[in-house]
Design a protein around this motif. Structure first.
Motif, short mmCIF file in Angstrom:
data_model
loop_
_atom_site.label_atom_id
_atom_site.label_comp_id
_atom_site.label_asym_id
_atom_site.label_seq_id
_atom_site.Cartn_x
_atom_site.Cartn_y
_atom_site.Cartn_z
N CYS A 110 -11.65 4.48 -2.55
CA CYS A 110 -10.98 3.24 -2.95
C CYS A 110 -10.85 2.19 -1.87
N ALA A 111 -10.92 2.57 -0.61
CA ALA A 111 -10.63 1.62 0.46
C ALA A 111 -11.84 0.76 0.79
N SER A 112 -11.57 -0.54 1.06
CA SER A 112 -12.62 -1.45 1.51
C SER A 112 -12.84 -1.25 3.01
N THR A 172 -0.13 1.40 -6.65
CA THR A 172 -0.15 2.18 -7.88
C THR A 172 -1.40 3.06 -7.93
N ASN A 173 -1.23 4.21 -8.59
CA ASN A 173 -2.34 5.13 -8.84
C ASN A 173 -3.20 5.41 -7.59
N SER A 228 0.83 -1.22 0.00
CA SER A 228 0.00 0.00 0.00
C SER A 228 0.85 1.25 0.00
N VAL A 229 0.28 2.29 -0.58
CA VAL A 229 0.88 3.62 -0.52
C VAL A 229 -0.14 4.57 0.09
N PHE A 230 0.37 5.53 0.81
CA PHE A 230 -0.49 6.54 1.44
C PHE A 230 0.23 7.87 1.33
N SER A 231 -0.46 8.88 0.86
CA SER A 231 0.15 10.20 0.73
C SER A 231 -0.89 11.27 1.02
N VAL A 232 -0.39 12.46 1.23
CA VAL A 232 -1.25 13.61 1.53
C VAL A 232 -1.13 14.62 0.41
N LEU A 275 -4.64 10.25 0.01
CA LEU A 275 -4.61 9.37 -1.16
C LEU A 275 -4.12 7.98 -0.74
N PHE A 276 -4.75 6.94 -1.27
CA PHE A 276 -4.42 5.57 -0.85
C PHE A 276 -4.56 4.61 -2.02
#
Length: 565
Positions: free
Chosen positions: A436-438, A428-429, A400-404, A422-423
């Motif tokens: 997007c998160a479950s 990717t993307n 996973s990627v996580f950004s602000v 953003l996750f």
């Protein structure tokens, strides 16, 4: 930390008194056992809206007491206590809420009555309850921004920003009102000027002028009658010029009488005194006749004075009618009012100029603070994102990627930034986390964020109400590790249905109902009872030897991992 909770007559709880230790406290129980009831009671004590329907059947009141122990370093709580003249009592706070069947509630802190507003403010620094549905906050941009600000330590900047923004709004409102007033006055300026000039030209000075004029008018209107009367009186006092002697004046008669009395006084002494008295009367009559003569001579010889008087009265009556006034005093007030309107135009113009200067200065200060705030947020984005990513990787979201993402936003009390988390679970993307998160991913993201927030806000106690919903197996174990690690620096309550999380606690409390299903209780489990509860969570109500063995294994493994860490 929350050290004790006492509940009486709240929903299915008749009487409950339980003490809580530090670190991680696990609370379990079957669905419907009453875990949410306990949280509801705690929320009531901390300022939630009172509803008399929660009072147990047959009871007239319910009482909830929550005892907290607060350290000296918790300056926020101490400030609230001192600002409201409450007893600090070495950091021991006893919060009590009483609710009557009438719906009336009373609140106390260390036996001192307080408002629910104070309770709410205080509780925001004592305890944070994460409900099952709080993951919805991830869609709230304000919540996301507040998390970043907590991490960045922007409290002081936020307070300055909010104060300056409030000043900007205040100045803008004052400027708007002043401009509207000036526009209104300018629209009526010519009218006000004309009205003022008409009243000012009338030279209104004496509020009683009209009454004086009316009295004078009555006099001048009878001028001829007055002149005839004066002439008749004068003719009685003195004979007209060229009189043949038939008329004798009053003064002449009096003088003749005085002479006769003087002669008689030689024979009748009393006549001498009468002569003196009559002489005095004669002198007084001469003075009166002389004064009447002067008054007669001063009378106007024509009607010009009357005409001037009637012209003035006509002007005043016309002004009274035009301005709907009943007296000269009211006319003077209207004149002064028009004068003020003309003066206010100049005053407002100067005031607007001053407000514009103040607003310009305030906007510059606000922009400067917003710039500092934006920079602080920008500088913290990567560290914040990295901390969340590390936590997510620990909970088996290794890719996973996580950004602000920080963007410009319309000005507000919180600055000019908008935050989007953003996750991407695949790495990717990344897109907006709300899209997007479950459910399971949401739970893990929320736990990561809560762990960060608890650390940077110095929240002494946090309650997780099934934050692990939507996960199981090894993921649940990793979430339990994160929750357990939070217990190293704060008190944590974890309400859970997952045995992988339940074994992490330093203490384990069980919420249950009696056989009738009408009463809820809570008790601390012994080591043996805890094994049985974990086994129930693993296999259900029918306990097998394998489930018990598995429970013992989970507890033992957790202890070993805890010792090794």
């Amino acid at each position: 930390m929350l050290s004790r909770l006492h509940i009486e007559n709240y929903a299915l709880i008749d009487s409950l008194d339980v003490e809580f230790p530090e670190s991680l406290v696990i609370i379990t129980g079957q669905t419907g056992a009453g875990k949410s009831i306990m949280l509801g009671a705690l929320s009531l004590a901390l300022g939630a809206k009172a509803d008399s329907s929660v009072i147990s059947n047959g009871a007239s009141t319910c009482v909830v007491e929550a005892e907290f122990t607060v350290g000296e370093d918790n300056s926020a709580v101490k400030a609230i206590v001192e600002d409201n003249d409450l007893d600090w009592d070495d950091g021991h706070l006893l919060i009590r809420r009483q609710l009557a069947a009438t719906g009336r509630s009373r609140a106390f802190i260390n036996d001192i009555p307080v408002t629910t507003a104070i309770l709410t403010e205080l509780s925001s620094h004592l305890l944070d309850i994460h409900s099952q549905h709080q993951t919805l906050l991830l869609k709230d941009k304000d919540f996301q921004l507040s998390l970043l600000d907590h991490f960045a330590g922007n409290k002081a900047l936020l307070e300055q920003c909010a104060a300056e923004y409030a000043e900007v709004l205040k100045l803008r409102a004052s400027l708007r009102d002043a401009r509207e007033s000036l526009s209104h006055l300018n629209a009526e300026k010519e009218y006000n000027q004309a009205q003022f000039e008409q009243l000012d030209k009338a030279a209104l000075r004496d509020p009683g002028e009209l009454e004086t004029l009316e009295e004078e008018h009555r006099k001048l209107s009878s001028l001829e009658d007055i002149r005839i009367a004066f002439d008749e009186i004068a003719s009685l006092g003195e004979p007209p010029a060229g009189d043949s002697g038939e008329h004798i004046s009053i003064a002449g008669n009096l003088r003749d009488i005085v002479r006769r009395l003087e002669r008689l006084s030689a024979f009748v002494p009393e006549c001498g005194e009468l002569s003196s008295r009559l002489e005095s009367a004669r002198v007084e009559v001469d003075d009166i006749l002389s004064e009447l003569g002067s008054m007669s001579a001063s009378l106007p010889s024509d009607n010009s004075a009357l005409e001037q008087l009637e012209e003035r009265m006509s002007l005043l009556y016309g002004l009274l009618k035009k301005f709907s006034c009943t007296s000269i005093s009211e006319l003077i007030s209207r004149r002064d009012e028009f004068s003020r309107c003309l003066v206010d135009t100049d005053t407002l113009s100067a005031s607007i100029e001053e407000l514009e200067k103040k607003l310009s200065v305030s906007l510059k200060r606000y922009d400067s603070i917003c710039a500092d705030l934006s920079m602080a947020r920008k500088n913290s984005c990567e560290a914040f994102s990295a901390a969340v990513r590390d936590s997510l990787h620990l909970m088996e979201l290794s890719k996973s990627v996580f950004s602000v993402n920080l963007e410009d936003d319309s000005p507000s009390a919180r600055g000019t930034d908008r935050v989007t988390f953003l996750f991407s679970s695949s790495g990717t993307n990344p897109v907006d986390v709300a899209r997007c998160a479950s459910g399971g991913e949401m739970s893990r993201i929320m736990l990561s964020l809560k762990a960060l927030m608890a650390k940077y806000t110095q929240m002494p106690t946090m309650i997780f109400d099934e934050i692990d919903s939507g996960v199981s197996g090894s993921v649940a174990d990793k979430m339990g590790q994160v929750i357990c690690s939070m217990g190293d620096f704060m008190q944590v309550f974890a309400i859970t249905h997952l045995p992988q999380v339940a074994v992490k606690g330093k203490a384990h409390l069980l919420v249950s109902k009696d056989d009738s299903g009408e009463h809820t209780s809570i008790k601390k489990l012994s080591d043996e009872q805890r094994v049985l509860e974990i086994a129930r969570m693993l296999s259900g109500s029918r306990l097998s030897d394998e489930a018990i063995a598995n429970a013992k294994s989970l507890i033992l493994e957790n202890r070993r991992s805890g010792q090794s860490s």
